[in-house]
Scaffold this motif. Structure first.
Motif, mmCIF file in Angstrom:
data_model
loop_
_atom_site.group_PDB
_atom_site.id
_atom_site.type_symbol
_atom_site.label_atom_id
_atom_site.label_comp_id
_atom_site.label_asym_id
_atom_site.label_seq_id
_atom_site.Cartn_x
_atom_site.Cartn_y
_atom_site.Cartn_z
ATOM 1 N N ALA A 105 0.802 -1.225 0.000
ATOM 2 C CA ALA A 105 0.000 0.000 0.000
ATOM 3 C C ALA A 105 0.831 1.270 0.000
ATOM 4 O O ALA A 105 0.350 2.331 -0.405
ATOM 5 C CB ALA A 105 -0.933 0.003 1.211
ATOM 6 N N THR A 106 2.088 1.176 0.441
ATOM 7 C CA THR A 106 2.897 2.389 0.582
ATOM 8 C C THR A 106 3.791 2.685 -0.616
ATOM 9 O O THR A 106 4.196 3.820 -0.824
ATOM 10 C CB THR A 106 3.792 2.280 1.832
ATOM 11 O OG1 THR A 106 4.599 1.101 1.733
ATOM 12 C CG2 THR A 106 2.946 2.203 3.085
ATOM 13 N N GLU A 107 4.126 1.657 -1.413
ATOM 14 C CA GLU A 107 5.025 1.846 -2.550
ATOM 15 C C GLU A 107 4.493 1.082 -3.765
ATOM 16 O O GLU A 107 3.615 0.227 -3.649
ATOM 17 C CB GLU A 107 6.430 1.314 -2.217
ATOM 18 C CG GLU A 107 7.098 1.967 -1.015
ATOM 19 C CD GLU A 107 7.619 3.353 -1.312
ATOM 20 O OE1 GLU A 107 7.683 3.716 -2.507
ATOM 21 O OE2 GLU A 107 7.948 4.075 -0.343
ATOM 22 N N ARG A 108 5.077 1.399 -4.923
ATOM 23 C CA ARG A 108 4.676 0.665 -6.128
ATOM 24 C C ARG A 108 5.147 -0.780 -6.046
ATOM 25 O O ARG A 108 6.229 -1.068 -5.525
ATOM 26 C CB ARG A 108 5.273 1.319 -7.374
ATOM 27 C CG ARG A 108 4.754 2.722 -7.644
ATOM 28 C CD ARG A 108 4.925 3.119 -9.091
ATOM 29 N NE ARG A 108 6.279 2.852 -9.591
ATOM 30 C CZ ARG A 108 6.604 2.794 -10.890
ATOM 31 N NH1 ARG A 108 5.678 2.969 -11.805
ATOM 32 N NH2 ARG A 108 7.845 2.584 -11.260
ATOM 33 N N PHE A 109 4.341 -1.685 -6.587
ATOM 34 C CA PHE A 109 4.721 -3.093 -6.646
ATOM 35 C C PHE A 109 4.329 -3.650 -8.007
ATOM 36 O O PHE A 109 3.436 -3.122 -8.684
ATOM 37 C CB PHE A 109 4.054 -3.898 -5.522
ATOM 38 C CG PHE A 109 2.557 -4.035 -5.659
ATOM 39 C CD1 PHE A 109 1.989 -5.134 -6.295
ATOM 40 C CD2 PHE A 109 1.707 -3.056 -5.149
ATOM 41 C CE1 PHE A 109 0.617 -5.256 -6.424
ATOM 42 C CE2 PHE A 109 0.329 -3.176 -5.272
ATOM 43 C CZ PHE A 109 -0.217 -4.275 -5.904
ATOM 44 N N ALA A 110 5.006 -4.711 -8.415
ATOM 45 C CA ALA A 110 4.752 -5.325 -9.716
ATOM 46 C C ALA A 110 3.972 -6.621 -9.553
ATOM 47 O O ALA A 110 4.098 -7.321 -8.545
ATOM 48 C CB ALA A 110 6.072 -5.599 -10.438
ATOM 49 N N MET A 111 3.184 -6.940 -10.568
ATOM 50 C CA MET A 111 2.465 -8.205 -10.616
ATOM 51 C C MET A 111 2.081 -8.478 -12.063
ATOM 52 O O MET A 111 2.098 -7.573 -12.902
ATOM 53 C CB MET A 111 1.203 -8.152 -9.741
ATOM 54 C CG MET A 111 0.175 -7.141 -10.189
ATOM 55 S SD MET A 111 -1.266 -7.005 -9.058
ATOM 56 C CE MET A 111 -2.076 -8.577 -9.351
ATOM 57 N N GLY A 112 1.781 -9.714 -12.378
ATOM 58 C CA GLY A 112 1.314 -10.022 -13.715
ATOM 59 C C GLY A 112 0.008 -9.316 -14.001
ATOM 60 O O GLY A 112 -0.804 -9.078 -13.099
ATOM 61 N N ASP A 113 -0.204 -8.982 -15.255
ATOM 62 C CA ASP A 113 -1.438 -8.304 -15.651
ATOM 63 C C ASP A 113 -2.630 -9.220 -15.385
ATOM 64 O O ASP A 113 -2.747 -10.287 -15.994
ATOM 65 C CB ASP A 113 -1.358 -7.956 -17.142
ATOM 66 C CG ASP A 113 -2.521 -7.096 -17.622
ATOM 67 O OD1 ASP A 113 -3.566 -7.079 -16.937
ATOM 68 O OD2 ASP A 113 -2.391 -6.465 -18.672
ATOM 69 N N PRO A 114 -3.540 -8.839 -14.481
ATOM 70 C CA PRO A 114 -4.656 -9.721 -14.128
ATOM 71 C C PRO A 114 -5.602 -10.018 -15.288
ATOM 72 O O PRO A 114 -6.390 -10.962 -15.213
ATOM 73 C CB PRO A 114 -5.390 -8.946 -13.024
ATOM 74 C CG PRO A 114 -4.409 -7.959 -12.513
ATOM 75 C CD PRO A 114 -3.549 -7.605 -13.690
ATOM 76 N N SER A 115 -5.533 -9.219 -16.349
ATOM 77 C CA SER A 115 -6.441 -9.443 -17.473
ATOM 78 C C SER A 115 -6.052 -10.653 -18.301
ATOM 79 O O SER A 115 -6.897 -11.216 -19.013
ATOM 80 C CB SER A 115 -6.490 -8.206 -18.378
ATOM 81 O OG SER A 115 -5.256 -8.030 -19.064
ATOM 82 N N ASN A 116 -4.787 -11.087 -18.214
ATOM 83 C CA ASN A 116 -4.389 -12.215 -19.068
ATOM 84 C C ASN A 116 -3.244 -13.069 -18.517
ATOM 85 O O ASN A 116 -3.002 -14.158 -19.036
ATOM 86 C CB ASN A 116 -4.001 -11.713 -20.464
ATOM 87 C CG ASN A 116 -2.838 -10.741 -20.437
ATOM 88 O OD1 ASN A 116 -1.697 -11.122 -20.319
ATOM 89 N ND2 ASN A 116 -3.137 -9.452 -20.552
ATOM 90 N N VAL A 117 -2.525 -12.624 -17.498
ATOM 91 C CA VAL A 117 -1.396 -13.388 -16.964
ATOM 92 C C VAL A 117 -1.863 -14.183 -15.735
ATOM 93 O O VAL A 117 -2.386 -13.602 -14.788
ATOM 94 C CB VAL A 117 -0.232 -12.460 -16.571
ATOM 95 C CG1 VAL A 117 0.917 -13.264 -15.977
ATOM 96 C CG2 VAL A 117 0.235 -11.661 -17.775
ATOM 97 N N PRO A 118 -1.709 -15.498 -15.743
ATOM 98 C CA PRO A 118 -2.196 -16.315 -14.624
ATOM 99 C C PRO A 118 -1.738 -15.832 -13.252
ATOM 100 O O PRO A 118 -2.544 -15.743 -12.313
ATOM 101 C CB PRO A 118 -1.648 -17.703 -14.951
ATOM 102 C CG PRO A 118 -1.644 -17.736 -16.444
ATOM 103 C CD PRO A 118 -1.223 -16.339 -16.852
ATOM 104 N N ALA A 119 -0.447 -15.484 -13.104
ATOM 105 C CA ALA A 119 0.043 -15.024 -11.803
ATOM 106 C C ALA A 119 -0.679 -13.758 -11.364
ATOM 107 O O ALA A 119 -0.929 -13.547 -10.173
ATOM 108 C CB ALA A 119 1.546 -14.776 -11.864
ATOM 109 N N GLY A 120 -1.014 -12.915 -12.322
ATOM 110 C CA GLY A 120 -1.764 -11.711 -12.011
ATOM 111 C C GLY A 120 -3.186 -12.015 -11.566
ATOM 112 O O GLY A 120 -3.729 -11.371 -10.660
#
Length: 249
Positions: free
Chosen positions: A123-138
């Motif tokens: 919540a305090t800083e930017r974080f990365a994740m897979g795109d939830p629209s098409n990447v399973p991890a996201g």
């Protein structure tokens, strides 16, 4: 005329020979998170059986679309059931060959010393994740955050990546504070550590289905069987994944 006939006969024979050798090669389209497993399995498989295995790694969605467009894959390994279902619905995989070859866990990876509590760490800083629209991890990451009641609070800080390996690169380069990735990818990353592990109950089981594509060769069938064998599953576990049996398949 006789020389021409002999020449054509020789060319035809060479063509058959070349085709036979080409058939020895197995082309695997695998989710990016499976890179270390497939590369090690390919090395052991070639040593044992002499067949060459090449691989293309990307997000499952990208690979599924490439196969749909006619890319010459022998085996498809997805990071979730959805994209395997996508190809099955289009009759592009061998349904009888379909199986689960691994499972995984979902974690938050950070630089050393960046440990924190959820959701503060995201919540305090930017974080990365897979795109939830098409990447399973996201998809898994968003589902887990929604289940835990954190998504609305942290969504504004999310930087969407094309796959988990790219998400980890953002952390390594200091472009983001953390990344939601698979435990296996974090285990393979240099200089990063696990700050949080999502409860298994917060998302669907993370399973890796694999299947033969099109008209598979004997070598492709053998390599898929190798991945399911004791030797293949030992590689799966050694690379930080959960074995197919442990994943409940």
């Amino acid at each position: 005329m006789k020389k021409l006939f002999l020449f054509l006969l020789l060319a035809f024979s060479l063509g058959i020979s070349a085709g036979a050798h080409a058939g020895d090669k197995v082309t695997v389209f695998a989710a990016a998170s499976m890179k270390d497993v497939i590369e090690e399995a390919a090395k052991q498989f070639k040593a044992a059986q002499g067949a060459e295995v090449t691989a293309s790694f990307a997000a499952s969605s990208v690979l599924a679309k490439q196969i749909e467009a006619g890319a010459p894959a022998s085996i498809f390994i997805s990071a979730d059931e959805d994209w395997m279902n996508y190809l099955q619905e289009r009759k592009l995989i061998s349904v009888p060959s379909r199986r689960i070859i691994a499972g995984n866990a979902l974690v938050v990876g950070t630089q050393p010393g960046e440990m924190g509590k959820m959701p503060d760490i995201l919540a305090t800083e930017r974080f990365a994740m897979g795109d939830p629209s098409n990447v399973p991890a996201g998809k898994y990451g968003k589902a887990a955050l929604e289940t835990l009641g954190f998504w609305s609070e942290v969504e504004k800080n999310a930087v969407f990546a094309e796959n988990v390996r790219v998400a980890l690169q953002y952390v390594s380069r200091g472009e983001v504070n953390a990344a939601i990735v698979y435990a296996s990818d974090l285990a393979a990353a240099q200089g990063l550590e696990e700050a949080y592990r999502f409860p298994a109950s917060s998302h669907k089981p993370i399973l890796y289905p694999a299947a033969l594509v099109g008209k598979p060769s004997a070598e492709a069938k053998a390599f898929l069987d190798f991945l399911s064998s004791d030797a293949g599953q030992a590689i799966v576990r050694a690379k930080g994944f959960v074995s197919a049996a442990e994943a409940g398949s």
